[in-house]
Write an enzyme that holds these catalytic residues in place. Structure first.
Site, PDB file in Angstrom:
ATOM      1  N   GLU A  18      36.357  37.002  40.070  1.00  0.00           N
ATOM      2  CA  GLU A  18      37.594  37.727  40.365  1.00  0.00           C
ATOM      3  C   GLU A  18      37.346  39.214  40.208  1.00  0.00           C
ATOM      4  OE1 GLU A  18      41.942  38.448  38.227  1.00  0.00           O
ATOM      5  OE2 GLU A  18      41.033  36.446  38.117  1.00  0.00           O
ATOM      6  N   GLU A  48      45.700  46.623  38.812  1.00  0.00           N
ATOM      7  CA  GLU A  48      46.812  45.944  38.161  1.00  0.00           C
ATOM      8  C   GLU A  48      47.639  46.994  37.440  1.00  0.00           C
ATOM      9  OE1 GLU A  48      45.739  41.613  36.597  1.00  0.00           O
ATOM     10  OE2 GLU A  48      44.322  43.108  35.837  1.00  0.00           O
TER      11      GLU A  48
END
Length: 552
Positions: free
Chosen positions: A145, A150
């Site tokens: 990932e 974010e």
């Protein structure tokens, strides 16, 4: 906004030989329409809560996801919503918030490159928007990932903030592990005030994170423990709400609230101008590429080329490739799923063949040496051959395995560019029509001097060779790569005496008559990348042959 997705006609346009930029755009979604492109994106519908015990239910409703005014709009809402837990679990769950999440899994997957998005983010306690990537093979965390961005809004947790974003990556290596996170903080304001550009640059050695072009994090991924990061990844965009990290929204959090995405773009790295020295010696043809439909039997794509001994009767090392599945990475739809490649001397049995290239180190090295774009991964079903051939005429035939058909790209590269013998003739036969159905071949000239070439577009004369359904009235135009400037063009050759002489000099077959509607030009051009476009003068379509001959 303008649609910046590149038109891909062949290797030359997939990976330009001469580029003024380090990164070449290969795909983008500019969100210019009035609906989401479902050929690119999957809309997730579930109440799973992710890995973070989030509070939202992801829906596909226009209240939560839409394309409007040139933006993708993901809207988070405070509302009670009940639905199946997931497509594989009909258990009903009730959530207090709704939002949206999309991914490009199986539709747009990328292996290395620069991946970026321009986004205006939401703000407040409990908001948790993200722009990220997941590996296409295996389950988390073994698939890997890469969190490009974010944001954990508000002030409820250590590190939370509407002015700070996080970068990290996850992998397995015997357990759940992560590359240490780094943060980027705005000097003033918050990410909800304006659009900001979030990106990663990802290659076989490292991942580098950027905000608005400013690098703030990097990590070496060359070690064997980071194997997850050396496979195709797909893209995700989502607006999560609540969960273990951001905590729940409170009365200060505004709803509904939007995550606006202006565009998503993907680039491949190419050599900048000046990095490759101009080859010494006389100019020569070094590459031919053509992209068109290929299948079985009569739909086979056939490329011909001639290796001339020149002053040194020896063998010539050639790289011949048939790309199919990898074209999906460049935004090509309907790619040939499993091409096969056969290399043969003209009118003789096969010299070499290949079905799947299998991640061969010699093929990967040769591709990098000549500047060819890399295949998506070692297990891709693209085909390639590296062969030392004696002087003579050859064909490279590409067909679909079994009964498959689709768009394929066939390329021929001179791996030993400045050593005799040399490529002196390149040709390709395929169907052509008018406008968007034009047959477009790319070729590259390298060297210090101008080169004199004969280029032909043969349609009617092919009937003399037993070819049916020929293009009745081909036109021919030569342009520099990515330019609208026409260097030379012709409709009917009309028995021109200079062209007759050029046919004889090049050893080209005679055209049927002086009145045939075949087309041809003679021109002198410097080193560079060029395209030869063949299309019908009217609206007909049919089989055409495009040929490029060096004239000495």
């Amino acid at each position: 906004m303008k649609n910046l997705a590149p038109v891909l006609l062949g290797c030359l346009l997939l990976n330009p030989i001469a580029s003024s930029a380090e990164w070449q755009l290969i795909w983008s979604d500019e969100f210019d329409g009035d609906s989401l492109d479902l050929n690119t994106w999957n809309v997730e519908v579930n109440g799973l809560g992710g890995y973070n015990e989030e509070l939202q239910y992801y829906t596909g409703r226009p209240e939560n996801i839409k394309v409007e005014n040139g933006h993708l709009v993901l809207t988070g809402r405070r509302e009670t919503y009940t639905g199946p837990r997931a497509s594989f679990d009909s258990t009903l769950v009730e959530r207090d918030y709704t939002s949206a999440r999309i991914n490009s899994q199986t539709k747009r997957e990328f292996h290395y490159g620069k991946i970026e998005a321009s986004i205006r983010l939401p703000a407040g306690n409990g908001v948790f928007p993200a722009f990220w990537m997941m590996g296409s093979g295996g389950s988390w965390p073994a698939n890997g990932e890469i969190d490009i961005m974010e944001l954990v809004g508000g002030t409820q947790c250590l590190g939370c903030g509407d002015d700070v974003v996080y970068a990290t990556a996850w992998y397995e290596d015997g357990g759940q592990k992560s590359i240490p996170s780094e943060t980027y903080r705005l000097s003033s304001g918050k990410f909800a005030d304006n659009f900001h550009l979030f990106s990663v640059e990802w290659d076989e050695n490292s991942i580098r994170w950027f905000v608005d072009g400013n690098q703030y994090h990097s990590h070496d991924i060359s070690g064997p423990e980071f194997s997850e990061f050396h496979q195709p990844f797909y893209i995700l965009l989502n607006f999560a709400i609540g969960g273990e990290w951001p905590g729940s929204p409170d009365d200060t959090t505004v709803f509904p609230q939007e995550m606006l995405v202006d565009y998503v773009r993907v680039y491949k790295q190419v050599a900048a101008v000046g990095e490759t020295p101009v080859p010494e010696g006389p100019s020569r043809l070094v590459n031919l590429s053509i992209r068109t439909r290929a299948g079985e039997d009569d739909e086979s794509l056939i490329v011909g080329f001639v290796v001339d001994e020149g002053t040194a009767p020896d063998t010539k090392s050639l790289l011949v490739r048939a790309a199919g599945p990898t074209l999906n990475e460049y935004g090509v739809t309907g790619a040939l799923p499993d091409p096969t490649l056969v290399l043969a001397p003209l009118n003789q049995s096969a010299l070499a063949s290949n079905d799947n290239w299998g991640g061969s180190d010699p093929l990967a090295t040769a591709s990098a040496r000549v500047g060819a774009f890399p295949f998506s991964h070692a297990g891709s079903l693209d085909a390639a051959l590296l062969s030392a051939v004696p002087t003579g005429a050859y064909t490279a035939q590409v067909s679909g395995k079994g009964t498959s058909a689709g768009v394929a790209l066939v390329e021929v590269y001179d791996v030993e560019k400045q050593r005799e013998p040399r490529l002196v003739n390149l040709s390709a036969r395929s169907r052509a029509g008018a406008n968007e159905d034009a047959l477009i071949a790319g070729f590259v000239v390298e060297g210090q001097d101008e080169i004199r070439l004969l280029v032909r577009a043969v349609g009617p004369t092919l009937q003399d060779f037993g070819v049916n359904g020929v293009l009745p009235d081909p036109t021919l135009s030569i342009r520099p790569l990515n330019s609208d400037s026409v260097l030379a063009e012709n409709d009917n050759w009309n028995g021109d005496e200079e062209l007759k002489t050029a046919f004889t000099t090049a050893g080209a077959f005679e055209l049927t008559s002086e009145e045939s509607r075949d087309a041809a030009v003679v021109l002198e051009i410097p080193a560079g990348a060029y395209t030869a476009t063949v299309q019908d003068r009217g609206s007909a379509s049919g089989v055409a042959l495009v040929e490029v001959y060096e004239l000495r």
